[in-house]
Design a protein around this motif. Structure first.
Motif, short mmCIF file in Angstrom:
data_model
loop_
_atom_site.label_atom_id
_atom_site.label_comp_id
_atom_site.label_asym_id
_atom_site.label_seq_id
_atom_site.Cartn_x
_atom_site.Cartn_y
_atom_site.Cartn_z
N ASN A 162 0.84 -1.20 0.00
CA ASN A 162 0.00 0.00 0.00
C ASN A 162 0.88 1.25 0.00
OD1 ASN A 162 -2.57 -1.20 0.09
ND2 ASN A 162 -2.34 -1.62 2.26
N ILE B 292 1.11 5.49 1.14
CA ILE B 292 0.61 6.70 1.83
C ILE B 292 1.41 7.87 1.29
CG2 ILE B 292 0.61 8.01 3.99
CD1 ILE B 292 -0.04 5.60 5.52
N CYS C 64 6.26 4.44 10.98
CA CYS C 64 6.05 3.04 10.56
C CYS C 64 7.07 2.14 11.23
CB CYS C 64 6.16 2.91 9.04
SG CYS C 64 4.76 3.59 8.15
N ARG D 43 5.66 3.37 0.90
CA ARG D 43 5.01 2.08 0.66
C ARG D 43 5.12 1.30 1.96
NH1 ARG D 43 3.51 0.17 -4.31
NH2 ARG D 43 4.17 1.41 -6.08
N LEU E 176 0.90 -4.17 5.58
CA LEU E 176 0.15 -4.43 6.82
C LEU E 176 0.04 -5.91 7.14
CD1 LEU E 176 -2.83 -1.91 6.56
CD2 LEU E 176 -0.85 -1.77 8.06
N SER F 209 -5.92 -1.66 9.09
CA SER F 209 -6.28 -1.03 7.81
C SER F 209 -5.38 0.17 7.55
CB SER F 209 -7.74 -0.58 7.84
OG SER F 209 -7.89 0.50 8.74
N LYS F 210 -5.41 0.61 6.31
CA LYS F 210 -4.63 1.78 5.90
C LYS F 210 -5.09 3.02 6.68
CE LYS F 210 -3.51 4.19 1.59
NZ LYS F 210 -3.62 4.08 0.13
N LYS F 211 -6.40 3.14 6.87
CA LYS F 211 -6.95 4.29 7.59
C LYS F 211 -6.45 4.30 9.05
CE LYS F 211 -10.65 7.34 7.90
NZ LYS F 211 -11.49 8.04 6.96
#
Length: 137
Positions: A12, A14, A49, A75, A78, A92-94
């Protein structure tokens, strides 16, 4: 090494814009302004992160599609290949964006930056009378 870089494309992404209070939803912000932070950088997001024990890669050469002047993205991964979460607190990404936005104001780089700014503003204040003198000419 090669297989790892291929998997990186599936991770993913961000962009700092997603959690920036200075941006509107139309400009790309993804979380509420009350929970977002001011002008986050890729390095700060990467450090967060790392703190949350989430594998990440900073890509400084990439730009945000809606605003190509916004450089850099992160990148992250998760879940493991078997589908289990790497950090049980973040599913989750959120959730990751919210946690990162919480942590950035406490970032060690931010704490150091705030002190010199106060001294810099004093120095800037003393140079203003000089500029006023030039205008009288």
């Amino acid at each position: 090494m090669q297989s790892e870089s291929l998997n990186l494309k599936k991770w993913n992404i961000i962009y700092p814009v997603y959690i920036n209070t200075k941006k509107t939803v139309a400009e790309g912000r993804r979380i509420s302004t009350t929970k977002a932070c001011e002008n986050p950088t890729c390095i700060e997001i990467g450090d967060c992160c790392n703190y949350l024990k989430i594998p990440f890669a900073v890509e400084l050469d990439k730009a945000y599609p809606r605003d190509f002047m916004q450089r850099g993205r992160i990148r992250f991964q998760l879940k493991k290949e078997d589908g289990s979460l790497l950090n049980p607190e973040i599913g989750s990404k959120k959730q990751l964006m919210l946690r990162v936005a919480e942590l950035i104001p406490k970032h060690h780089g931010r704490m150091k930056k705030q002190e010199p700014d106060a001294n810099a503003s004093c120095a800037a204040g003393s140079s203003k009378p000089g500029k006023g003198g030039k205008k009288k000419k």
